[in-house]
Motif scaffolding. Structure first.
Motif, PDB file in Angstrom:
ATOM      1  N   CYS A  31       1.169  -1.281   0.534  1.00 29.83           N
ATOM      2  CA  CYS A  31      -0.056   0.275   0.367  1.00 29.83           C
ATOM      3  C   CYS A  31       0.411   1.383  -0.183  1.00 29.83           C
ATOM      4  O   CYS A  31       2.004   1.783   0.721  1.00 29.83           O
ATOM      5  CB  CYS A  31      -0.711   0.266   1.310  1.00 29.83           C
ATOM      6  N   SER A  32       0.800   2.517  -0.735  1.00 26.80           N
ATOM      7  CA  SER A  32       0.839   3.886  -0.597  1.00 26.80           C
ATOM      8  C   SER A  32       1.621   3.923   1.308  1.00 26.80           C
ATOM      9  O   SER A  32      -0.180   4.319   1.380  1.00 26.80           O
ATOM     10  CB  SER A  32       0.415   5.044  -1.908  1.00 26.80           C
ATOM     11  N   SER A  33       1.822   4.417   1.357  1.00 26.18           N
ATOM     12  CA  SER A  33       2.434   4.867   3.259  1.00 26.18           C
ATOM     13  C   SER A  33       2.256   3.539   3.376  1.00 26.18           C
ATOM     14  O   SER A  33       2.575   4.069   4.690  1.00 26.18           O
ATOM     15  CB  SER A  33       1.289   5.769   3.243  1.00 26.18           C
ATOM     16  N   GLY A  34       2.530   2.549   3.343  1.00 24.07           N
ATOM     17  CA  GLY A  34       2.063   1.460   4.031  1.00 24.07           C
ATOM     18  C   GLY A  34       1.591   1.579   5.333  1.00 24.07           C
ATOM     19  O   GLY A  34       0.538   1.719   4.921  1.00 24.07           O
ATOM     20  N   ARG A  35       2.081   1.758   6.250  1.00 19.91           N
ATOM     21  CA  ARG A  35       1.158   2.080   7.859  1.00 19.91           C
ATOM     22  C   ARG A  35       0.562   3.231   7.872  1.00 19.91           C
ATOM     23  O   ARG A  35       0.016   3.432   9.056  1.00 19.91           O
ATOM     24  CB  ARG A  35       1.109   0.504   8.851  1.00 19.91           C
ATOM     25  N   ALA A  36       1.922   3.893   8.132  1.00 22.40           N
ATOM     26  CA  ALA A  36       2.168   5.085   9.132  1.00 22.40           C
ATOM     27  C   ALA A  36       1.125   5.954   7.642  1.00 22.40           C
ATOM     28  O   ALA A  36       1.533   6.449   6.843  1.00 22.40           O
ATOM     29  CB  ALA A  36       3.557   5.200   8.514  1.00 22.40           C
ATOM     30  N   VAL A 263       5.135  -1.532  14.873  1.00 20.60           N
ATOM     31  CA  VAL A 263       5.678  -0.674  14.182  1.00 20.60           C
ATOM     32  C   VAL A 263       6.999  -0.546  14.852  1.00 20.60           C
ATOM     33  O   VAL A 263       6.836   0.256  16.042  1.00 20.60           O
ATOM     34  CB  VAL A 263       4.114   0.454  14.755  1.00 20.60           C
ATOM     35  N   ILE A 264       8.005  -0.184  14.109  1.00 22.30           N
ATOM     36  CA  ILE A 264       9.160  -0.370  14.764  1.00 22.30           C
ATOM     37  C   ILE A 264       9.756   0.765  13.789  1.00 22.30           C
ATOM     38  O   ILE A 264      10.107   0.834  12.826  1.00 22.30           O
ATOM     39  CB  ILE A 264      10.141  -1.397  13.721  1.00 22.30           C
ATOM     40  N   ALA A 317      -2.567   7.234  13.944  1.00 22.59           N
ATOM     41  CA  ALA A 317      -1.245   8.122  13.435  1.00 22.59           C
ATOM     42  C   ALA A 317       0.217   6.753  13.121  1.00 22.59           C
ATOM     43  O   ALA A 317       0.988   7.123  11.970  1.00 22.59           O
ATOM     44  CB  ALA A 317      -0.458   9.586  13.633  1.00 22.59           C
ATOM     45  N   HIS A 318       0.600   6.577  13.499  1.00 26.79           N
ATOM     46  CA  HIS A 318       1.154   5.220  13.544  1.00 26.79           C
ATOM     47  C   HIS A 318       1.662   4.027  12.516  1.00 26.79           C
ATOM     48  O   HIS A 318       2.126   2.736  12.617  1.00 26.79           O
ATOM     49  CB  HIS A 318       2.617   5.137  15.356  1.00 26.79           C
ATOM     50  N   GLY A 319       0.282   3.621  12.795  1.00 26.51           N
ATOM     51  CA  GLY A 319      -0.330   2.452  11.705  1.00 26.51           C
ATOM     52  C   GLY A 319      -1.139   1.745  12.266  1.00 26.51           C
ATOM     53  O   GLY A 319      -1.528   0.409  11.931  1.00 26.51           O
ATOM     54  N   ASN A 320      -2.465   3.099  12.577  1.00 27.96           N
ATOM     55  CA  ASN A 320      -3.805   1.768  11.799  1.00 27.96           C
ATOM     56  C   ASN A 320      -3.427   1.203  13.399  1.00 27.96           C
ATOM     57  O   ASN A 320      -3.942   0.103  12.955  1.00 27.96           O
ATOM     58  CB  ASN A 320      -4.274   1.302  11.210  1.00 27.96           C
ATOM     59  N   LEU A 323       1.601  -2.207  18.335  1.00 26.04           N
ATOM     60  CA  LEU A 323       2.784  -1.918  18.967  1.00 26.04           C
ATOM     61  C   LEU A 323       4.215  -0.968  18.643  1.00 26.04           C
ATOM     62  O   LEU A 323       4.645  -1.956  18.057  1.00 26.04           O
ATOM     63  CB  LEU A 323       3.415  -3.246  20.066  1.00 26.04           C
ATOM     64  N   PRO A 324       3.749  -0.179  19.523  1.00 20.99           N
ATOM     65  CA  PRO A 324       4.824   0.737  18.800  1.00 20.99           C
ATOM     66  C   PRO A 324       6.289  -0.018  19.438  1.00 20.99           C
ATOM     67  O   PRO A 324       5.981   0.429  20.947  1.00 20.99           O
ATOM     68  CB  PRO A 324       4.657   2.456  19.524  1.00 20.99           C
ATOM     69  N   ILE A 325       7.266   0.089  18.176  1.00 21.40           N
ATOM     70  CA  ILE A 325       9.009  -0.094  18.991  1.00 21.40           C
ATOM     71  C   ILE A 325       9.421   0.630  18.194  1.00 21.40           C
ATOM     72  O   ILE A 325      10.137   1.083  17.464  1.00 21.40           O
ATOM     73  CB  ILE A 325       8.963  -2.052  18.707  1.00 21.40           C
TER      74      ILE A 325
END
Ligand SMILES: Cc1cc2nc3c(=O)[nH]c(=O)nc-3n(C[C@H](O)[C@H](O)[C@H](O)COP(=O)(O)O)c2cc1C
Length: 378
Positions: A31-36, A263-264, A317-320, A323-325
């Motif tokens: 996908c465009s933008s990936g997940r961010a 989300v790394i 915002a950081h990926g729908n 877990l933020p890593i």
């Protein structure tokens, strides 16, 4: 079903053809933008040349799987978040032809794909990948995507009733050697004949990520892998969630592997990682797209408290979700080790620019996981 036995092709598929105790996958690169949900110019293009380059790099690095997103209509906003997407079975087929070891999933909307066509497309991908195709079955969660197809989204329980018939039909199409009829509530198939069967007298690994009790029950009854949200609070919480899913599977006489999504943001120092994360998904977030995403899930200042709305905004915002890593290689490796210790089999991660960021993960994080005994030495 005779397919799921302990034969070698099946074990190979379940282990994604490697002995990594903690499987690592990349999530959303089609996908465009990936997940961010970000406006930064280096955000992921989602274009084919970048996907091909990434898949070859990931294959070479020993990444276990690529998990695409089945998305038919972008979310708009300034960047038209996920506005351009490559269809996932064709995407996986081409990537399987270009790689040697990595498992590529297709993310298939059961209500939108006729099971006979889907089964054959997946078998074709599976032969091309010599047993490396995987199915992520989804029932759909965006109304306006369905509208575009002229297909009415069923109520939540019925979505999974339909998916049950769909997956039953798919498994029969993949396994039944004789012509057969399938008479369900939704599907009526006559004198079905489908050849070839999936590669190596086995079948593709099947995953699902239902979050509701209905979705979870569907997953444990029908799938080999279940994707769930890891706790943001503690490893113990995550371990408890994993144990519950496995227990539910056992109640249905099945074993299931449990994965999560992350989300790394990994940089040489904690400070650099935190700064880049803030830059991408706070200062440069595409907030108009975030608000549309949330509104589609009926999360608005009118439906939830101001505090909850702010939390959801920053998480999306950081990926729908996921877990933020965020941190230096020691920190990122430690978090992944903790997830493994909670009983998770693997994690699908997204990066702001997958191809730019993967080499650093490979050089710094993967060796730490190898030393911890979670990944094979390469
Ligand atoms: C890892 C992961 C991948 C998913 N991929 C998709 C997708 O590509 N397309 C889609 O419509 N839904 C996708 N979903 C949504 C789930 O399939 C599911 O519908 C959602 O978690 C809500 O759960 P429920 O269906 O049980 O209510 C994904 C969810 C997760 C966690």
């Amino acid at each position: 079903m005779s397919l799921v036995n302990a034969n070698a092709p099946w074990r190979g598929r379940m282990s994604m053809h490697a002995g990594n105790k903690l499987k690592l996958g990349l999530f959303g690169a089609n996908c465009s933008s990936g997940r961010a949900v970000t406006k930064v110019p280096e955000r992921w293009s989602g274009a084919w040349p970048d996907n091909l380059r990434l898949a070859r790099m990931a294959d070479e690095a020993g990444i276990d799987f690529l998990l695409p997103i089945g998305r038919w209509k972008g979310y708009g906003g300034e960047t038209d978040y996920q506005g351009a997407t490559l269809e996932t079975i064709t995407w996986a087929t081409a990537l399987l032809a270009a790689t040697r070891r990595i498992t590529c999933f297709g993310t298939v909307h059961a209500p939108l794909f006729h099971p006979l066509i889907a089964a054959k497309q997946m078998v074709t991908a599976d032969h091309i990948g010599e047993g490396r195709f995987g199915l992520n079955i989804v029932v759909g969660w965006n109304e306006d995507e369905f509208e575009m197809f002229g297909v009415e989204q069923r109520d939540h329980a019925a979505r999974y009733d339909y998916a049950q018939e769909w997956i039953d039909a798919i498994k029969l199409i993949w396994s039944e050697r004789e012509d057969f009829d399938f008479a369900g509530r939704y599907l009526e198939l006559k004198r079905v004949r489908a050849k070839p069967k999936p590669y190596g007298d086995s079948r593709p690994i099947i995953m699902n990520a239902g979050a509701s009790p209905t979705g979870q029950t569907f997953a444990v009854k029908n799938c080999d892998a279940f994707f769930m949200q890891a706790s943001r609070v503690s490893v113990a919480d995550t371990a408890e969630r994993v144990a519950k899913v496995k227990q539910l599977a056992r109640q249905h006489g099945r074993e299931i592997s449990v994965y999560t999504v992350g989300v790394i943001t990994c940089r040489p120092t904690m400070r650099e990682a935190e700064d880049y994360h803030r830059h991408c998904v706070v200062d440069q977030a595409d907030w108009s797209a975030v608000d549309r995403l949330l509104a589609m899930r009926k999360i608005t200042p009118q439906t939830v408290s101001a505090e909850e709305f702010a939390t959801q905004r920053s998480q999306f915002a950081h990926g729908n979700s996921g877990l933020p890593i965020i941190g230096d290689p020691d920190h990122v490796a430690r978090q992944l080790i903790d997830l493994s210790s909670a009983g998770l089999t693997g994690i699908a991660v997204s990066l702001v620019n997958y191809a730019d960021e993967l080499p650093f993960l490979r050089a710094e994080v993967l060796p730490r996981l190898e030393r911890a005994g979670l990944r094979e030495t390469r």
